[in-house]
Design a protein around this motif. Sequence first.
Motif, PDB file in Angstrom:
ATOM      1  N   GLU A 303     -96.559  35.074 103.844  1.00 40.27           N
ATOM      2  CA  GLU A 303     -95.402  35.662 104.022  1.00 40.27           C
ATOM      3  C   GLU A 303     -94.352  34.875 103.226  1.00 40.27           C
ATOM      4  OE1 GLU A 303     -97.439  35.211 106.087  1.00 40.27           O
ATOM      5  OE2 GLU A 303     -97.848  37.159 107.101  1.00 40.27           O
ATOM      6  N   VAL A 304     -94.178  33.421 103.330  1.00 41.42           N
ATOM      7  CA  VAL A 304     -93.281  32.662 102.749  1.00 41.42           C
ATOM      8  C   VAL A 304     -93.335  32.850 101.113  1.00 41.42           C
ATOM      9  CG1 VAL A 304     -92.862  30.350 102.217  1.00 41.42           C
ATOM     10  CG2 VAL A 304     -93.479  30.888 104.694  1.00 41.42           C
ATOM     11  N   ASN A 307     -91.984  36.402 100.366  1.00 41.68           N
ATOM     12  CA  ASN A 307     -90.490  36.484 100.392  1.00 41.68           C
ATOM     13  C   ASN A 307     -89.838  35.962  99.151  1.00 41.68           C
ATOM     14  OD1 ASN A 307     -90.614  37.932 102.679  1.00 41.68           O
ATOM     15  ND2 ASN A 307     -90.739  36.463 104.155  1.00 41.68           N
ATOM     16  N   GLN A 310     -90.199  37.575  96.276  1.00 38.61           N
ATOM     17  CA  GLN A 310     -89.354  39.154  96.483  1.00 38.61           C
ATOM     18  C   GLN A 310     -87.878  38.829  95.827  1.00 38.61           C
ATOM     19  OE1 GLN A 310     -90.010  42.346  99.555  1.00 38.61           O
ATOM     20  NE2 GLN A 310     -88.194  41.129 100.081  1.00 38.61           N
ATOM     21  N   GLN A 311     -87.450  37.693  96.362  1.00 37.53           N
ATOM     22  CA  GLN A 311     -86.143  37.154  96.146  1.00 37.53           C
ATOM     23  C   GLN A 311     -85.685  36.992  94.404  1.00 37.53           C
ATOM     24  OE1 GLN A 311     -84.901  33.724  98.077  1.00 37.53           O
ATOM     25  NE2 GLN A 311     -85.250  34.487 100.090  1.00 37.53           N
ATOM     26  N   SER A 317     -98.492  41.281  97.372  1.00 36.20           N
ATOM     27  CA  SER A 317     -98.779  41.447  99.018  1.00 36.20           C
ATOM     28  C   SER A 317     -99.680  40.424  99.440  1.00 36.20           C
ATOM     29  CB  SER A 317     -99.278  42.585  99.195  1.00 36.20           C
ATOM     30  OG  SER A 317    -100.730  42.805  98.575  1.00 36.20           O
ATOM     31  N   ARG A 325     -98.328  43.687 107.572  1.00 37.03           N
ATOM     32  CA  ARG A 325     -97.412  43.801 108.907  1.00 37.03           C
ATOM     33  C   ARG A 325     -97.947  43.289 110.086  1.00 37.03           C
ATOM     34  NH1 ARG A 325     -92.449  45.892 107.209  1.00 37.03           N
ATOM     35  NH2 ARG A 325     -92.566  46.811 105.265  1.00 37.03           N
TER      36      ARG A 325
END
Length: 377
Positions: A303-304, A307, A310-311, A317, A325
């Motif tokens: 997840e790190v 994210n 994504q920034q 994924s 999720r």
Amino acid sequence: MIYFDNSATTKVHPEVMKTFVAVNEKFWANPASIHEFGHQTNELLQSARKQVAEILHTSPNKIYFTSGGTESNNLAIFGLANKYKTRGRHVLVSEIEHPSILEAAKQLMKNGFEVEWIPVNSDGIIVIDAVKKLLRTDTILVSVMHVNNETGAIQPIQEISAYVRQNSRAVIHMDAVQSFGKLPVHFGALDVDAITISSHKIHGLKGSGLLALKQFMEVEPMLFGGGQESGIRSGTTPVPLAVSTAKAVRLAHDNLQENAKTMKEITENLIPFLTSFPSIKLISPTNRASHIVSFSVRKIKGEVLINALQQKNVIVSTSSACSSRQTTTSHVLKAMHIQDDYIKGVIRLSFSAINTQEEINQFKKIFTNVMKVIKGD
């Protein structure tokens, strides 16, 4: 935006959308109606069914349009097990299947069937000896996916089916959601009895898909009502979705070689770059479909990294969008016995033919900068 999450869903092909809109505008009658408008709509539906059947090398009456991969997989598991339960009640399912297979199989157990799980090796690939050990004369169903949705691992379908045919009367179901349009998938190429395809994985629309059966195979229905889809899936058939699904299937089939070449070139560019990082472990095996590359960064949660990317407007994924999720560890990674230092940090990059080498080159620059921030590499 750089979109590398095509195993979760793909962008709708313009021709598929055009077909969907046109059918909604011109053929919106109920295909079961006896008036001429209904008859014309039904003719279009049957034409779509015939088109898919020709591609998959089966009869049109063995193509059942559904709401997607999950329904098709459920229909296969419950429908085939119930249809052939007079032969026995033993079912084999690989332990790396999609949840729509695994959960359906668990429900079979509650209904009196005996289900056993076929293990995989450290590459996430079934070893034929495991099938030989588990297969019995009273095995009635074997369900094995063609390409794993988390790692891209290609399963030895031909070898499995050959052994099953020689040593049992079991029927064979293959989830081809991640392989259709990337590998040859039809009853002439693969000796299976049932094939699942999902439209939105091949640039079609969400909420549509199909289950295809080999000629002379039968399945018990799960939905009861007006007897649509040859009595197997009652409910008014959504003709625009069915026809656009046939269009997506046709495009994926016709462009298979060109698209596979594009995705292979993309991943061949990418993999040496990823493996140049000392902290990265490649999760996808050598024998994988060309559109999926999974890797893990040591001691970093996926997840790190997601994210951080994504920034920078890069969309990827964790190992599976279906479970991304959730906080539980992927059942596929557990089955592969991935080391603790890596199991929480798995990232899946999945491509389609609309991705480009330029996007890969941009990704390399962005990823290098992100790794400097989160790992100091």
